[in-house]
Write a protein that holds these residues in place. Structure first.
Motif, PDB file in Angstrom:
ATOM      1  N   ALA A  55      -8.229  12.346  -6.485  1.00 21.42           N
ATOM      2  CA  ALA A  55      -8.578  13.739  -6.785  1.00 21.42           C
ATOM      3  C   ALA A  55      -7.474  14.390  -7.615  1.00 21.42           C
ATOM      4  N   ASP A  56      -6.231  14.118  -7.232  1.00 18.48           N
ATOM      5  CA  ASP A  56      -5.089  14.665  -7.984  1.00 18.48           C
ATOM      6  C   ASP A  56      -5.074  14.123  -9.408  1.00 18.48           C
ATOM      7  N   LEU A  63      -4.868  -4.688  -0.636  1.00 19.99           N
ATOM      8  CA  LEU A  63      -5.886  -4.693  -1.689  1.00 19.99           C
ATOM      9  C   LEU A  63      -6.386  -3.282  -1.961  1.00 19.99           C
ATOM     10  N   LEU A  64      -6.567  -2.500  -0.892  1.00 16.54           N
ATOM     11  CA  LEU A  64      -7.026  -1.119  -1.058  1.00 16.54           C
ATOM     12  C   LEU A  64      -6.016  -0.297  -1.853  1.00 16.54           C
ATOM     13  N   TYR A  65      -4.744  -0.411  -1.486  1.00 16.14           N
ATOM     14  CA  TYR A  65      -3.706   0.355  -2.168  1.00 16.14           C
ATOM     15  C   TYR A  65      -3.545  -0.063  -3.632  1.00 16.14           C
ATOM     16  N   ILE A  70      -6.834   4.981   5.116  1.00 17.14           N
ATOM     17  CA  ILE A  70      -6.361   4.533   3.807  1.00 17.14           C
ATOM     18  C   ILE A  70      -7.286   5.054   2.708  1.00 17.14           C
ATOM     19  N   VAL A  71      -8.590   4.960   2.951  1.00 10.46           N
ATOM     20  CA  VAL A  71      -9.568   5.420   1.963  1.00 10.46           C
ATOM     21  C   VAL A  71      -9.387   6.908   1.692  1.00 10.46           C
ATOM     22  N   GLN A  72      -9.169   7.698   2.749  1.00 12.86           N
ATOM     23  CA  GLN A  72      -8.971   9.135   2.575  1.00 12.86           C
ATOM     24  C   GLN A  72      -7.694   9.426   1.784  1.00 12.86           C
ATOM     25  N   SER A 128     -15.128   2.484   7.536  1.00 11.29           N
ATOM     26  CA  SER A 128     -14.897   3.032   8.879  1.00 11.29           C
ATOM     27  C   SER A 128     -13.615   2.473   9.495  1.00 11.29           C
ATOM     28  N   ILE A 129     -13.308   1.204   9.225  1.00 11.57           N
ATOM     29  CA  ILE A 129     -12.106   0.591   9.781  1.00 11.57           C
ATOM     30  C   ILE A 129     -10.848   1.115   9.092  1.00 11.57           C
TER      31      ILE A 129
END
Length: 380
Positions: free
Chosen positions: A368-369, A330-332, A359-361, A354-355
């Motif tokens: 940013a790109d 889901l994050l990706y 992935i978040v970074q 935090s978990i």
């Protein structure tokens, strides 16, 4: 109101006040070298009292306050497994802080504790990141409550940081999208082989905890609305239904039509099996083994490994890793983190971040790109 007296041991300060019951009380302290120091002490207490401070409990120890806070605010509403986590924290605090007063602790004291607990020393073992995070979170919540109660006026946990042993910290393990598709294909092909494959299928598509999957009951599933209401979980130790991990774990999530077909398949097989065995399902559980009991953790892990091997996936993924896989996919795909956090039953977004920080970074770098690329085009 305060009074002062010069004794052989030095100046004494005595502060008079009224407690919550309206009874007149007093606090005294001896040994001040000068009257001015005694007055400063009295002024500080009187200020705290004027701000709502509880002078009756100024001499409470950290361990005593932690116990009282836990029993009052946490114990009544948490699951058996979460209780074990709090009980662990209580033992740690008793071991490291002993009978130290809550008001006497400083940021330096607390950082020394975090360093010793996380990194270990000659008398204490080191700990993994997840363990340190949990213990630190429990203590911080307790300290904030003490501040609200007026027991202390400074947060000695503020600005401190956790330390831990990287060797003991397990990396979050999850499958890629391609691997997840392979696994889903294998699970779907072997749904009649074991109820475990249906459970794994559901876990991968919902992100539910293994205890929530095992404790799922038919009344929790709304086939018309395609939603699951999660409000209890299976306790693998006591072999009984119980509450979810915490209050935020009680939630309603939406599922896709594929999972709706799975539930219909499981229901048909279950009804047939119950009829043949002339048995019933008193707890109304969705997932029952052939012995009409919930499947054990060992069986879940064993059959998942078999499915992974059949799928050609070289991974030591655990059943809990299916939850991590669900979240990472889901994050990706750019699903909003607040929604993912609610879907997983996390207390807040910070827990989710935090978990899945790595992935978040990674996603932030990509964003940013994309931002720079867009701004460059905007200027052309």
């Amino acid at each position: 109101m305060a009074s002062f007296k010069q004794l052989k041991s030095g100046w004494q300060a005595r502060i008079f006040y009224y407690d919550v019951n309206g009874d007149r009380q007093s606090i005294s302290k001896n040994g001040f070298k000068t009257k001015r120091l005694a007055q400063e002490y009295a002024n500080e207490l009187e200020y705290q009292y004027s701000q709502g401070g509880d002078l009756n409990n100024k001499n409470v120890t950290l361990i005593d306050y932690l116990l009282k806070w836990y029993q009052t605010f946490r114990e009544p509403q948490i699951s058996a497994s979460t209780k074990l986590n709090y009980e662990y924290t209580i033992r740690i605090v008793k071991d490291y802080f002993g009978r130290k007063l809550l008001k006497s602790l400083t940021r330096i004291d607390y950082q020394k504790f975090l360093n010793q607990f996380g990194n270990g020393d000659a008398t204490h073992v080191a700990h993994a990141k997840a363990t340190v995070i949990k213990v630190n979170a429990h203590i911080r919540a307790c300290v904030h409550n003490a501040i609200n109660d007026g027991i202390i006026f400074r947060d000695f946990t503020f600005g401190t940081h956790i330390t831990f042993d990287p060797k003991l910290t397990r990396k979050i393990n999850y499958l890629s999208e391609a691997e997840a598709k392979k696994l889903l294909g294998d699970l779907k092909a072997h749904l009649n082989g074991s109820i475990v494959y249906s459970m794994a299928y559901a876990a991968l598509l919902t992100g539910m905890r293994v205890s929530e999957i095992a404790g799922l009951t038919w009344d929790c599933i709304d086939q018309d609305m395609h939603t699951i209401h999660i409000y209890h979980a299976w306790n693998f130790k006591s072999h009984a239904l119980g509450p979810t991990k915490n209050a935020s774990s009680n939630r309603t999530i939406i599922f896709d039509p594929t999972l709706s077909n799975l539930f219909a398949h499981v229901k048909l097989n279950q009804n047939t099996h119950l009829t043949l065995k002339k048995a019933d399902n008193p707890q109304n559980l969705v997932f029952l083994g052939r012995d009409l009991k919930p499947v054990s953790i060992n069986t879940l892990e064993h059959l998942l490994r078999i499915s992974l091997k059949r799928s050609g996936i070289k991974s030591d993924l655990t059943f809990h890793g299916l939850r991590h896989t669900h979240a990472s996919l889901l994050l990706y795909k750019g699903i909003a983190i607040p929604y993912i956090s609610q879907r997983l039953g996390h207390k807040n977004v910070d827990t989710t971040i935090s978990i899945y920080l790595h992935i978040v970074q990674e996603l932030q770098t990509k964003e940013a790109d994309k931002t720079i690329t867009y701004l460059n085009k905007l200027e052309q």
